[in-house]
Scaffold this active site. Structure first.
Site, PDB file in Angstrom:
ATOM      1  N   ASP A   1      -3.009  -8.576 168.164  1.00 33.52           N
ATOM      2  CA  ASP A   1      -3.300  -9.778 167.396  1.00 33.52           C
ATOM      3  C   ASP A   1      -4.719 -10.201 167.800  1.00 33.52           C
ATOM      4  O   ASP A   1      -5.252  -9.729 168.819  1.00 33.52           O
ATOM      5  CB  ASP A   1      -2.276 -10.877 167.676  1.00 33.52           C
ATOM      6  CG  ASP A   1      -2.261 -11.921 166.552  1.00 33.52           C
ATOM      7  OD1 ASP A   1      -3.242 -11.983 165.786  1.00 33.52           O
ATOM      8  OD2 ASP A   1      -1.272 -12.657 166.434  1.00 33.52           O
TER       9      ASP A   1
HETATM   10  C1  BGC Z   1      -2.435 -14.384 163.698  1.00 30.83           C
HETATM   11  C2  BGC Z   1      -2.177 -13.112 162.937  1.00 30.83           C
HETATM   12  C3  BGC Z   1      -3.285 -12.881 161.955  1.00 30.83           C
HETATM   13  C4  BGC Z   1      -4.590 -12.765 162.720  1.00 30.83           C
HETATM   14  C5  BGC Z   1      -5.804 -12.519 161.845  1.00 30.83           C
HETATM   15  C6  BGC Z   1      -3.826 -14.372 164.326  1.00 30.83           C
HETATM   16  O1  BGC Z   1      -4.160 -15.615 164.802  1.00 30.83           O
HETATM   17  O2  BGC Z   1      -1.469 -14.570 164.683  1.00 30.83           O
HETATM   18  O3  BGC Z   1      -0.940 -13.167 162.307  1.00 30.83           O
HETATM   19  O4  BGC Z   1      -3.032 -11.758 161.179  1.00 30.83           O
HETATM   20  O5  BGC Z   1      -4.811 -13.974 163.412  1.00 30.83           O
HETATM   21  O6  BGC Z   1      -6.105 -13.650 161.102  1.00 30.83           O
END
Ligand code: BGC
Length: 915
Positions: free
Chosen positions: A702
């Protein structure tokens, strides 16, 4: 691959149908719904004007051409008459009570201030209306859980007062819930509204879908994907919800209906799978057949009412309690009928593999530790329209325990706790959870991949491997340690290498890697629409929970076929979704992105989405692997879960998505699992995911995730455990080439903590993914290479000019078309992170009193609207803007013609103070 032309009308129609089929009708006394032709409707609740198409955060940031809210759709319907006076009253009130967006990331309130509805207003409205529709709304999202308080899970006082006055004054009241997750429902008993409809967050066509159900154009056929209990405290997982450091999953496998049907039936208001129709159905179980490997229930569903409709049939199992203890019911299969006319029936045959009924023995109590087993006894199979109504369809006996699959202990907890367990008399008791017995370091060491001897650059390009002129091994042998380390870094957000405004690029993220012919692949949020932060619009779909409630896999597949085409058209290899975490509690802020409390429904929904998108050589990145069940403290919290609960509940959906959906991309979480943060969790990412399930795609972290060595604190850029665990990509770095995320990959290599073989293995995962994606052929088409799919996207792709502020003094905007309604968008790459002074030269014609506006957006957010007079004199306006990320977007929008632009310059002023 064939050329595709995205059919937006079809997209809207299917999305609308999905939003309608996701609506769950919980109550419909006196046939309050549907609204009959010509009836006059009074609509209460401000959310009629402020429809929530989705929750907040990365999963909600889709720029759309339009959003149809519930009032918009009611106005479009020629089936009914609206109480205009009441609408006027609301509009007047809204002038002084605008929607509160909050300031900044995750700051939007969960609920908006509601207009008080006095008894007089309700009575006046009731006097000349046939019924009232009351719309209640809630949002939540990333970084922002729900809470068991008024305005979130509970109704506010003003909402309760509104329900009290409206239900007192009207004979027919329908309450519509525009919410992301289930909310407290005690008010139903208190105010007795005639009808209650969960309409969820239905995307940009959501209002249309909801009104189709309200007016009976679509007969509701949605079913709850979660159990609604009497009180939030009834959910056994609530005890530690919100904790800072540790979440103990003491309820174990008893999540949602698995708990309630086993131990607290009387605490349920609406059971799992429940949902009404405007018609009646009879379900006849025709036969139950035990095959060699599979079980089949045949049923006939008959529409015995007066309206056409669809019904969902669900098949559940009740397994012998044995030594392990089992939940009273587990969902094993489901199907939805076609639209059945009154009197019409349809036969359905629901089959599933017998081994699905196995339970995981994580303690060895059955004599088979770390195995899926079927214990001796009677296995009963039930079928019906919800978990409560399902009736016995048949059963079969197993005389002695059968070992279904022998596996390896993996991801076991390292701290002791007591978990729920059903004893052999069916009573809910507790037992000590089995703890880890294996030596993880030894396991990792024994499996270290051999390094491919390094050859240096041999002139082999990735296309040679793609065209089978060279082997992937020989290609990888050329990459230096520096190249390999760099390949492990994603670039973002808003990388200029890929589609503007997206979350990240990976693959060709440095000059060297690009020289080897590795293209940059693109990923974008997700899950229910493409997020492009530079303002490019995309389609916004019903959210995960809404889709799960359709129980309609064919419909969801059709929708994601279109999503696949939309991704391809936008040159995005993978959308960051579907979100697959289990609704462990109703309060997780991201439940709207996720499907259900049930893993089978979750896995099947994800699998059809993936299969539909995969056809176009684009895919979804299933997330968040695993146990991302609370947003609060998501970087710090360690989920402590038994192996059995992992296997049977939290991993199960992912397993289905990998095996049945051919998932090719996975995102790990921010948090920890049994002490090891998931992005560096070897057993999770290698032992289970790859060795056991056969996954051969990529795993990405993530965004800016923390990673730890067991026993240590997790921190960003700690890529040593990540590389070892086979989490291939660290997302994201501003400048991969310069290792701006300060990862320790090369240090780990020098110190022998990771090996070149491990880096090469991860590189192979990434490169295989890229070669299987549309980006490869697209890239080849740019070089004039033969490519049958190069022209696969007919829609224009977003191309954007980027200006590097470290290299130029001013951007010349004199050629920009500033006619009314036009806009210009371009990217800027900043030098140092900080506050900049933006100067814009502009002039306008039309005379001294002419007011000519231009709106300035920075990174998709309106900074200001600058209005100048038409004096014809050049002037320079100055604005202070913060440039946090390396890549940024500037958009100028011209609401009037008559402006002329000159140069735009940026001066660094100061650093941004971090808090
Ligand atoms: C979230 C993800 C997301 C990623 C990119 C993170 O903060 O938890 O689900 O895909 O950011 O935006």
């Amino acid at each position: 691959m064939e050329k595709v032309k995205l059919d937006l009308e079809k997209y809207a129609a299917i999305s609308r149908q999905a939003a309608a089929e996701g609506c769950v009708l919980l109550r419909n006394e006196k046939q309050a719904l549907p609204i009959k032709k010509g009836e006059k409707v009074s609509v209460f609740g401000r959310i009629q004007f402020d429809y929530y198409k989705s929750g907040t955060g990365s999963g909600g940031l889709v720029n759309t051409e339009y959003v149809v809210g519930i009032l918009d759709a009611l106005k479009l319907s020629d089936e009914l008459v609206l109480n205009q006076e009441l609408i006027d009253t609301y509009e007047e009130w809204l002038e002084d009570n605008p929607f509160d967006h909050g300031e900044g990331w995750a700051q939007e309130p969960w609920t908006q201030k509601e207009m008080p509805v006095s008894a007089e207003l309700a009575q006046k409205s009731a006097a000349d209306s046939d019924l009232a529709v009351v719309i209640l709304g809630r949002t939540a999202g990333e970084d922002k859980d729900n809470s068991a308080t008024k305005g979130s899970y509970l109704l506010t006082d003003t909402e309760e007062e509104m329900l009290a006055s409206v239900s007192e004054a009207f004979d027919r009241v329908a309450v519509v819930l525009n919410v992301g997750n289930i909310i407290d429902m005690k008010w139903v008993d208190k105010y007795q509204p005639e009808a209650v409809l969960y309409a969820w967050h239905g995307g940009m066509e959501g209002g249309n879908g909801t009104v189709d159900v309200l007016t009976g154009k679509v007969n509701p056929s949605g079913k709850l994907s979660d159990t609604i209990a009497v009180d939030i405290s009834d959910y056994p997982s609530m005890d530690d919800f919100g904790n800072k450091d540790t979440l103990i999953y003491k309820e174990d496998i008893y999540v949602g209906y698995r708990y309630f049907e086993t131990a607290a039936k009387d605490r349920v208001i609406y059971p799992f799978g429940y949902g009404l129709s405007y018609t009646e159905f009879e379900i006849d179980i025709l036969s139950f057949e035990e095959g060699e490997d599979s079980l089949t229930v045949e049923l006939e569903v008959k529409n015995t009412g007066d309206l056409a409709g669809k019904e969902v049939v669900q098949v559940y199992a009740a397994k012998p309690l044995g030594k392990l203890g089992k939940a009273a019911r587990t969902l094993e299969a489901f199907a939805k009928t076609n639209l059945l006319e009154p009197g019409q029936s349809q036969k359905l045959s629901l089959s599933f593999r017998k081994e699905q009924l196995a339970s995981y023995d994580d303690s060895g109590i059955t004599g088979h530790k770390s195995s899926y087993v079927m214990e001796a006894g009677e296995y009963k199979i039930y079928a019906g329209s919800d978990v409560r109504k399902a009736e016995l369809a048949g059963s079969f006996e197993i005389d002695s325990l059968e070992v279904i699959k022998e596996l390896k202990e993996a991801c076991a907890p390292v701290e002791s706790f007591r978990r729920l367990k059903v004893d052999s008399d069916g009573r809910m008791t507790e037992e000590e959870v089995p703890e880890r017995t294996i030596d993880l370091d030894q396991r990792i060491a024994a499996k270290r991949p051999e390094a491919i001897p390094s050859t240096g650059d041999q002139g082999i390009k990735l296309k040679d491997v793609y065209q089978e002129k060279a082997s992937l091994e020989d290609f990888i042998a050329q990459l230096s340690d520096q190249d390999l380390a760099c390949l492990m870094r994603g670039e973002g957000m808003n990388s200029p290498r890929v589609t503007p405004g997206t979350a990240g690029a990976f693959g060709g993220v440095s000059e060297n890697l690009t020289d080897f012919g590795i293209p940059a692949a693109c990923c974008a949020d997700g899950p229910s629409g493409i997020r492009m932060d530079c303002g490019t619009t995309a389609f916004s779909l019903p959210n995960g929970t809404s889709l799960a409630c359709t129980f309609n896999l064919d419909l969801v597949a059709k929708l994601f076929d279109l999503m696949g085409q939309e991704l391809l058209a936008n040159q995005i290899e993978t959308i960051l979704g579907p979100g697959m975490n289990i609704h462990r509690t109703p309060l997780n802020g991201r439940n709207f992105e996720y499907f259900s409390e049930d893993p089978l429904l979750t896995g099947k929904m994800a699998a059809v989405q993936l299969r539909a998108m995969n056809k176009y050589k684009v895919t979804g990145t299933i997330k968040h692997y695993v146990a991302n069940n609370q947003e609060a403290h998501r970087h710090d919290v360690n989920s402590v879960v038994s192996e059995r609960a992992l296997r049977e509940i939290y991993l199960k959906g992912f397993e289905i998505a990998v095996k049945e959906g051919e998932a090719a991309s996975i995102m790990s979480t921010y948090g920890g699992l049994n002490g090891i943060w998931t992005a560096g969790n070897y057993d999770l990412l290698t032992t289970i995911l790859r060795e056991e399930w056969g996954f051969d795609g990529i795993v990405m972290t993530d965004w800016w995730a923390r990673i730890n060595e067991e026993g240590e604190k997790a921190r960003k850029g700690n890529t040593i455990p990540m590389v070892r665990a086979q989490n291939d990509l660290y997302m994201v770095c501003e400048n991969p080439e310069e290792n701006s995320c300060e990862d320790n990959t090369l240090k780990g290599l020098a110190e022998g903590k990771i090996t070149r073989g491990e880096l090469q293995r991860n590189a192979a995962n990434i490169l295989k993914f890229i070669m299987d994606s549309a980006v490869m052929e697209r890239d080849l088409s740019g070089t004039g290479e033969e490519s049958d799919a190069a022209e696969s996207a007919e829609e224009p792709v977003n191309v954007m000019e980027y200006y590097d502020l470290t290299e130029l003094d001013a951007i010349d905007l004199s050629e920009v078309d500033t006619s009314k309604g036009e806009s210009v968008v371009f990217g800027i790459i900043r030098g140092e992170r900080g506050i900049y002074k933006l100067k814009l030269e502009l002039k306008a014609s039309g005379g001294e009193v002419a007011q000519v506006p231009v709106s300035l957006f920075v990174n998709n957010k309106l900074d200001s609207t600058i209005t100048i007079n038409g004096t014809g004199e050049w002037q320079t306006v100055e604005k202070e803007i913060s440039l946090w990320s390396k890549n940024n977007y500037i958009k100028l929008y011209f609401a009037q013609s008559g402006m002329e632009l000159g140069r735009m310059t940026f001066e660094f002023e100061k650093e941004i103070e971090s808090n």
